[in-house]
Design an enzyme around this catalytic site. Structure first.
Site, PDB file in Angstrom:
ATOM      1  N   TYR A  44      27.161  -1.075  19.533  1.00  0.00           N
ATOM      2  CA  TYR A  44      28.060   0.086  19.559  1.00  0.00           C
ATOM      3  C   TYR A  44      29.179  -0.083  18.522  1.00  0.00           C
ATOM      4  O   TYR A  44      29.474   0.818  17.741  1.00  0.00           O
ATOM      5  CB  TYR A  44      28.623   0.239  20.969  1.00  0.00           C
ATOM      6  N   GLN A  90      40.770  -9.845  32.735  1.00  0.00           N
ATOM      7  CA  GLN A  90      40.594  -9.309  31.392  1.00  0.00           C
ATOM      8  C   GLN A  90      41.566  -8.134  31.199  1.00  0.00           C
ATOM      9  O   GLN A  90      41.847  -7.406  32.140  1.00  0.00           O
ATOM     10  CB  GLN A  90      39.134  -8.877  31.141  1.00  0.00           C
ATOM     11  N   THR A  91      42.087  -7.991  29.977  1.00  0.00           N
ATOM     12  CA  THR A  91      43.160  -7.011  29.738  1.00  0.00           C
ATOM     13  C   THR A  91      42.701  -5.887  28.792  1.00  0.00           C
ATOM     14  O   THR A  91      41.876  -6.099  27.911  1.00  0.00           O
ATOM     15  CB  THR A  91      44.384  -7.688  29.087  1.00  0.00           C
TER      16      THR A  91
HETATM   17  P1  NAD Z   1      31.113  11.271  26.163  1.00  0.00           P
HETATM   18  O1  NAD Z   1      29.898  10.445  26.395  1.00  0.00           O
HETATM   19  O2  NAD Z   1      31.723  11.956  27.329  1.00  0.00           O
HETATM   20  O3  NAD Z   1      30.821  12.373  25.048  1.00  0.00           O
HETATM   21  C1  NAD Z   1      29.893  12.175  24.007  1.00  0.00           C
HETATM   22  C2  NAD Z   1      28.998  13.385  23.965  1.00  0.00           C
HETATM   23  O4  NAD Z   1      28.040  13.216  22.899  1.00  0.00           O
HETATM   24  C3  NAD Z   1      28.167  13.557  25.260  1.00  0.00           C
HETATM   25  O5  NAD Z   1      28.441  14.806  25.858  1.00  0.00           O
HETATM   26  C4  NAD Z   1      26.735  13.458  24.791  1.00  0.00           C
HETATM   27  O6  NAD Z   1      25.838  14.319  25.464  1.00  0.00           O
HETATM   28  C5  NAD Z   1      26.858  13.837  23.330  1.00  0.00           C
HETATM   29  N1  NAD Z   1      25.682  13.402  22.592  1.00  0.00           N
HETATM   30  C6  NAD Z   1      25.012  12.214  22.726  1.00  0.00           C
HETATM   31  N2  NAD Z   1      23.911  12.218  21.969  1.00  0.00           N
HETATM   32  C7  NAD Z   1      23.879  13.432  21.337  1.00  0.00           C
HETATM   33  C8  NAD Z   1      22.971  14.024  20.446  1.00  0.00           C
HETATM   34  N3  NAD Z   1      21.867  13.386  20.036  1.00  0.00           N
HETATM   35  N4  NAD Z   1      23.227  15.281  19.998  1.00  0.00           N
HETATM   36  C9  NAD Z   1      24.323  15.951  20.429  1.00  0.00           C
HETATM   37  N5  NAD Z   1      25.224  15.427  21.279  1.00  0.00           N
HETATM   38  C10 NAD Z   1      25.002  14.176  21.730  1.00  0.00           C
HETATM   39  O7  NAD Z   1      32.167  10.325  25.441  1.00  0.00           O
HETATM   40  P2  NAD Z   1      33.722  10.547  25.121  1.00  0.00           P
HETATM   41  O8  NAD Z   1      34.481   9.589  25.954  1.00  0.00           O
HETATM   42  O9  NAD Z   1      34.057  11.985  25.163  1.00  0.00           O
HETATM   43  O10 NAD Z   1      33.773  10.003  23.624  1.00  0.00           O
HETATM   44  C11 NAD Z   1      33.813  10.858  22.491  1.00  0.00           C
HETATM   45  C12 NAD Z   1      33.768  10.001  21.228  1.00  0.00           C
HETATM   46  O11 NAD Z   1      34.863   9.069  21.226  1.00  0.00           O
HETATM   47  C13 NAD Z   1      32.488   9.164  21.106  1.00  0.00           C
HETATM   48  O12 NAD Z   1      32.101   9.111  19.740  1.00  0.00           O
HETATM   49  C14 NAD Z   1      32.919   7.800  21.571  1.00  0.00           C
HETATM   50  O13 NAD Z   1      32.115   6.765  21.021  1.00  0.00           O
HETATM   51  C15 NAD Z   1      34.358   7.753  21.061  1.00  0.00           C
HETATM   52  N6  NAD Z   1      35.183   6.802  21.830  1.00  0.00           N
HETATM   53  C16 NAD Z   1      35.547   7.085  23.114  1.00  0.00           C
HETATM   54  C17 NAD Z   1      36.319   6.189  23.826  1.00  0.00           C
HETATM   55  C18 NAD Z   1      36.764   6.470  25.236  1.00  0.00           C
HETATM   56  O14 NAD Z   1      37.521   5.665  25.784  1.00  0.00           O
HETATM   57  N7  NAD Z   1      36.352   7.557  25.877  1.00  0.00           N
HETATM   58  C19 NAD Z   1      36.729   4.988  23.228  1.00  0.00           C
HETATM   59  C20 NAD Z   1      36.320   4.714  21.929  1.00  0.00           C
HETATM   60  C21 NAD Z   1      35.575   5.648  21.221  1.00  0.00           C
END
Ligand code: NAD
Length: 334
Positions: free
Chosen positions: A149, A220-221
């Protein structure tokens, strides 16, 4: 009203993307949301919502047509339980999504593209101590990200950097540190720590069984940032001239045990922590917000207790509804 810009939010069926659509609509934007699924817990307010698989090139061309700015949030992701067991799936799916979405945006003449990276890009060797030194943007190299990831996020950051340098499209890159809030995944295996702990505390309260399972020793933090602050930061970064990756998170670090204590106090319930083996990720992680303050003249403001109170209230409602539904089904079966 800021403009009549046409904005695409990918991942608009997910947690942050769904909230972002509402935030941008309130500011007067025309918004297209795209995802492979509808938002799970509330109806979208997007002007258009298209169900598309962004691993596919033709879908990405369709998603980015007649769009000025893209917020690229789509990703196959989840909490530690999910990302520690699905390396091949995550690297494959997210690489396809990001390669195709950015190239399609370029081909369709998109002006600005904001990529959502993660604190998981930071080297594991800087995060071996619970009392970790907060991570600065320049700490990313020499690279040793956490899991597939994190590697994929780091490569996609570089992709944005190169596209910005060599093509007309402008890119912005944000590194989130644990965003949480209502309307996020709270069960099923993809949930992250704040939602999982709210669910477990709600279960303890509603069932009367005080035992809460925690992966590892709970020392863990992490730092946790409430969704409203995340949206504000995203919007400010998109409007800024800053092209390098930027942290977006809180810089108050707590242990998972402390997180549970805060939630239990909010719920008004006594819990017994049971520490069990399980994936924990790095030992310690915190955001250094020096650059965030310099660049945006702002940093997250909502206290952890306040954000957790709002999140817990929503998750307790979800858990109660699910328990009632299960009781009804049991009644029908008997
Ligand atoms: P989430 O999983 O709720 O949202 C991601 C969305 O992407 C989902 O609704 C999923 O269906 C969609 N998706 C997956 N595969 C797909 C595809 N092939 N085509 C179209 N859509 C697709 O996650 P989130 O928490 O809303 O995160 C949003 C972004 O922020 C992501 O890129 C995630 O990696 C990044 N991020 C989030 C966090 C966090 O704490 N939530 C931390 C670091 C990074």
């Amino acid at each position: 009203m800021s403009s009549q810009k046409r904005v695409l939010v990918t991942g608009a069926g997910g947690f942050i993307g769904h909230h972002l659509v509402g935030y941008l609509k309130q500011r007067g934007y025309w918004v297209r949301g795209v995802d492979i699924k509808e938002p799970e817990y509330a109806t979208t307010v997007a002007d258009e919502f298209e169900l598309l698989d962004l691993r596919r090139w033709d879908s990405c061309l369709q998603a980015t047509r007649q769009i000025d700015d893209v917020y690229a949030l789509a990703a196959d992701m989840g909490g530690m339980g999910f990302i520690s067991k699905n390396h091949a799936l995550i690297l494959h799916n997210n690489a396809l999504i990001n390669l195709h979405t950015l190239e399609a945006a370029r081909v369709n003449g998109v002006q600005r593209y904001l990529y959502t990276s993660s604190a998981c890009i930071y080297p594991e060797y800087l995060q071996t101590d619970a009392n970790v030194t907060p991570l600065r943007e320049e700490d990313a190299y020499p690279a040793q990200p956490q899991d597939a990831y994190g590697w994929e996020k780091l490569v996609s950051e570089k992709l944005c950097e190169y596209y910005s340098a060599e093509y007309a499209i402008e890119t912005r890159t944000v590194r989130f540190h644990n965003i949480f809030g209502p309307l996020g995944t709270w069960d099923g295996g993809r949930e992250k720590a704040p939602a999982a702990m709210c669910r477990k505390v709600a279960m303890a309260k509603l069932t009367g069984n005080p035992e809460i399972e925690i992966w590892g020793d709970g020392e863990q933090t992490r730092s946790f940032c409430y969704i409203d602050d995340c949206l504000e930061g995203l919007y400010r970064l998109m409007g800024s001239d800053y092209v390098e990756p930027l942290n977006l998170g809180q810089d108050r670090m707590v242990t998972i045990n402390q997180l549970v204590d805060i939630i239990a106090e909010i719920a008004g319930v006594n819990v017994i922590k049971k520490h069990i083996p399980g994936p924990q990720g790095v030992r310690g992680r915190n955001s250094d917000n020096t650059r965030l303050r310099e660049v945006l003249g702002w940093e997250p403001e909502i206290a952890l207790e306040e954000g957790l109170a709002r999140t817990y209230a929503w998750i307790e409602d979800q858990v109660r509804a699910k328990l009632e539904h299960t009781e009804v089904l049991a009644g029908v079966a008997s």
